[in-house]
Each structure stands twice: as structure tokens, then as C-alpha cells.
Design an enzyme around this catalytic site. Structure first.
Site, PDB file in Angstrom:
ATOM      1  N   HIS A 154       1.088  -1.531   0.090  1.00 16.80           N
ATOM      2  CA  HIS A 154       0.304  -0.298  -0.115  1.00 16.80           C
ATOM      3  C   HIS A 154       0.732   1.438   0.076  1.00 16.80           C
ATOM      4  O   HIS A 154       0.573   2.498  -0.975  1.00 16.80           O
ATOM      5  CB  HIS A 154      -0.850   0.010   1.659  1.00 16.80           C
ATOM      6  CG  HIS A 154      -1.852  -1.166   1.130  1.00 16.80           C
ATOM      7  ND1 HIS A 154      -1.922  -2.332   0.810  1.00 16.80           N
ATOM      8  CD2 HIS A 154      -2.937  -0.547   0.945  1.00 16.80           C
ATOM      9  CE1 HIS A 154      -3.221  -2.515   0.981  1.00 16.80           C
ATOM     10  NE2 HIS A 154      -4.381  -2.395   0.625  1.00 16.80           N
ATOM     11  N   HIS A 204       1.036  -3.805   9.183  1.00 18.26           N
ATOM     12  CA  HIS A 204       2.687  -3.828   9.085  1.00 18.26           C
ATOM     13  C   HIS A 204       3.141  -3.844   9.970  1.00 18.26           C
ATOM     14  O   HIS A 204       2.503  -2.642  11.219  1.00 18.26           O
ATOM     15  CB  HIS A 204       2.983  -3.229   7.433  1.00 18.26           C
ATOM     16  CG  HIS A 204       2.740  -3.866   6.723  1.00 18.26           C
ATOM     17  ND1 HIS A 204       3.525  -4.929   6.432  1.00 18.26           N
ATOM     18  CD2 HIS A 204       1.617  -2.960   6.198  1.00 18.26           C
ATOM     19  CE1 HIS A 204       3.023  -5.232   4.323  1.00 18.26           C
ATOM     20  NE2 HIS A 204       2.056  -4.420   4.445  1.00 18.26           N
TER      21      HIS A 204
END
Length: 413
Positions: A154, A204
Site C-alpha cells: 500500500h 505492517h
């Protein structure tokens, strides 16, 4: 490599044959010297230690949690995800911005391939959940959670696509110092918000996000150097379709095998197919539908109502093409592979070719020249689902830039 060189003599230019030979040589060297395992052995332990060391900081950060933040960051992650961009790009083509659309498509395919390659090469874990709270509001996020962590796709994709969009607007549209400052500020803010979102949602670590941003900056800088050359080749080069087909095939073999299976290779295959379909379609129909003088949305030639009509016609058409191409390739590709003697299995699409079903069948023993050629590569049998997935997404992308614009012309849309 000799086969690639022979192909070059049959029609490919020298640089094309050299490029394909270089990729084929890399595939052989990576397999022969076991470069994936060696690289993973060097990098994976360090990244894993960083993820574990950052887990307490993630837990402290997640103490600040609220339903609004869950929804906001989930929506933001969805907006900058690959499925969203994939749905947006056909509209960009049909609105008349063909150059921007094809450049962003190829850039996205490039980002997706490199990002997922690093993920599966390193095979580093995401922050462990529990204790980290992981918010997966969509099916896409649940699949993302099955991938490895570093780098954050992303963050990488946001840097590249927002950076290129900003470059395109400032290059081809009116701009001044205020516009540049506003664009840079908006891009920086979006990248920071995406990075925060990935950590807040438990997807993450900070190391993953920083790696994604750094890879994104490097890829964007490289793309800004080569994008005009790539576009010129796509619209007017020699042997574009044959070269891109060979490159697409070799890139599948060049993809590293992860420590454990993930959906990353499936995403790469889909976008690999999209890139080929776009390139093939543009090469065939550039002077009909994709020149700089095609009407743009909101112009007198393409008012909003006509654009809405394009969307209402185009979306069902490309979905029908995707469905039909998948059904056809599920029947045709296994027949072709069996005829040519290429050993295949199927992990999903063709039940009769699942490993358990063909393990004891005599027809699983195939021989022939192509089998000897394919034996030079790592796998003993190839998943035909990869080819099926490639064909259906290539067909979908081709229909976006070739079939559907032809229908628009016929309907005067």
C-alpha cells in the site's frame, strides 16, 4: 537462452532478444545457484528481529483506538489498494485520458511485480496477531494478511501512483508554484496517512512501511526516466506483442518461490495479464481510439451523459469477456499443454488436474521436446491456473482498450 536468441532471429530486434536472453539467463542462474534461499537467509532474520522489536511500539500505538479510526483507515486502505485502482483504470481509458491510463497500468504492474517479488523473496512475517490487533474489514484485506510483510504494498503503490499522477498533472496541465506546493503536500499527507493506517490496522510494522516508501521512491524515479520510452515502444514499436508475451512468460519463471505459499504470485499473474492485454490492445488500435486528439470527458464531444453511457455499456462487456475467457481457457489450456507434453497440475480451477487426482494416472507421465525445455526451470510440473488467470485478465484488459471502444464507436458514444 539459445531458443530466445533463435526467436530474435525470427523477428525480434537485437535489443529485444538480448533483453529476453538476459531474463532467461537470470532465471537459470537464480535456480542453479539457489539465489532465493541464499538471499532470504541473509535478509529474513534481520527483518524478523525488527518486526518483533517493534511489536511493543505497535501495541502502544494501538491503545489509541476508536470505531471511527477503524473505519477511516480501513476505507483509506481500500481506496489505495490494487482492486480499487483496477476498477478505476477502465474509467480513465474511456474518459479519453489514454496515455495516463496506460502509463499508470504499466507502472502498477511494475510496482506489483517488484513489491510482491521482494515480499516472497524475503518471506518476513507481519506483526503477530495476537498480541497485535489486526483489523481486516474487507475480503481483500483478509487476503493481504496472508501475504508476507516487507515491503508494504500500500505504501509502495501510493508513492508511485500518486507521484506519477502529480508528475502527469504538472506536466500536461496548468500549474504554478502554488499548484506544485499543494500537490506535493497532498501527496505527502496521503503517503503518511497510508503508512499510519497500515500500522494502526496491525497489517505492517514501521520497518515494512519505511521499506515500502523507499522502494516506491526508487521505482518512481526509475519510471520517470523510462516512461516516455516505454510509451513510445508500446504505441509504435516493432514486435511489441511477441516481445511482451515472451517477457510475461519469463517474468513468471523469474518470480521467487516463497517460504510458504501466499496469494502474492496470483496478484502478480493477474496484473501481468492486464499489462499484456493493455499493450496488445493499444498496439492494435492506437490510431483508432487512443491518440492524443480523442475527445475528453466534459468536452462537447464527450459530455458527462455520454460517459455514463460508456460506463453502463463497458462494465458489463468486460465482465462478460472475463467470464468467457476464463471458461474457454479452463478447457483449452490443459488440452494444449497435454498435446505439447508440458507437465501440469491445477490448484483450483481444474479439479481433474489437482495433484491428488493425477498422482497415480499414467497420463501424468508426459514426454516431448517442450518437456525437456521446461525441465531446465525449477518446477517439475506447472500450475495451469497461472495460465488461466493470465488469459482471463489479459482478455479483460484487451476488451477495455480494443473491444469496448469499438462498441462505443458503433453506438456513437
Amino acid at each position: 537462452m539459445e531458443a530466445v536468441a533463435a526467436a530474435g532471429g525470427a523477428g525480434l530486434t537485437r535489443w529485444q532478444a538480448a533483453a529476453l536472453s538476459a531474463v532467461a539467463g537470470w532465471v537459470w542462474a537464480a535456480s542453479f545457484y539457489d539465489l532465493t534461499r541464499r538471499t532470504r537467509k541473509l535478509v529474513q532474520p534481520w527483518v524478523t528481529r525488527r518486526v518483533l522489536a517493534e511489536t511493543p511500539a505497535i501495541l502502544r500505538f494501538q491503545r489509541v483506538q476508536h470505531k471511527f479510526l477503524d473505519n477511516f483507515f480501513s476505507v483509506l486502505s481500500c481506496v489505495v489498494s490494487v482492486p480499487f485502482y483496477t476498477g478505476f483504470l477502465p474509467l480513465l481509458f474511456w474518459s479519453g485520458h489514454s496515455k495516463l491510463a496506460r502509463q499508470m497500468t504499466l507502472l502498477m504492474a511494475f510496482c506489483d511485480y517488484l513489491g510482491n517479488t521482494v515480499k516472497d523473496l524475503v518471506s518476513a512475517p507481519r506483526p503477530s496477531s495476537p498480541p497485535v490487533r489486526r483489523v481486516t474489514a474487507t475480503e481483500d484485506e483478509k487476503e493481504n494478511a496472508m501475504e508476507y510483510g516487507l515491503p508494504s504494498s500500500h505504501a509502495l503503490n501510493t508513492v508511485c501512483l500518486m507521484g506519477y499522477l502529480l508528475h502527469y498533472v504538472l506536466t500536461y496541465g496548468p500549474h504554478g508554484s502554488t499548484m506544485i506546493a499543494a500537490g506535493l503536500s497532498l501527496g505527502f499527507l496521503l503517503v503518511m496517512l497510508v503508512g499510519i493506517a497500515r500500522i494502526y490496522l496491525g497489517m505492517h510494522s514501521l520497518t515494512d512501511v519505511i521499506a515500502g516508501i523507499c522502494f516506491g521512491i526508487i521505482i518512481l524515479a526509475f519510471w520517470l526516466v523510462v516512461h516516455d520510452h516505454v510509451d513510445a515502444f508500446v504505441v509504435s514499436g516493432q514486435n511489441v506483442a511477441s516481445f511482451w508475451a515472451g517477457l510475461s512468460l519469463l517474468m513468471c519463471f523469474a518470480y521467487p518461490k516463497p517460504e510458504f505459499p501466499t496469494p502474492s504470485f496470483e496478484y502478480h499473474t493477474a496484473f501481468n495479464g492486464v499489462a499484456f492485454g493493455i499493450v496488445f490492445g493499444i498496439q492494435q488500435t492506437y490510431f483508432h481510439f487512443h491518440t492524443p486528439d480523442v475527445p475528453l470527458i466534459f468536452s462537447q464531444q464527450l459530455p458527462l451523459l455520454a460517459f455514463v453511457g460508456r460506463v453502463l455499456v463497458g462494465i458489463p462487456t468486460i465482465l462478460v469477456v472475463k467470464f468467457c475467457s476464463k471458461a474457454l481457457s479452463k478447457w483449452l489450456l490443459p488440452v494444449m499443454c497435454n498435446t505439447l507434453g508440458i507437465p501440469i497440475v491445477s490448484s483450483c480451477y481444474v479439479p481433474a488436474l489437482k495433484v491428488d487426482n493425477i498422482k497415480n494416472k499414467a497420463d501424468a507421465k508426459q514426454a516431448g521436446y517442450l518437456q525437456k525445455v521446461f525441465s531446465l526451470f525449477p518446477q517439475k510440473a506447472y500450475d495451469v491456473d497461472t495460465g488461466i488467470r493470465f488469459v482471463q485478465y489479459a482478455s479483460l484488459a484487451w476488451s477495455v482498450v480494443d473491444l469496448v471502444p469499438a462498441i462505443f464507436t458503433h453506438l456513437n458514444l
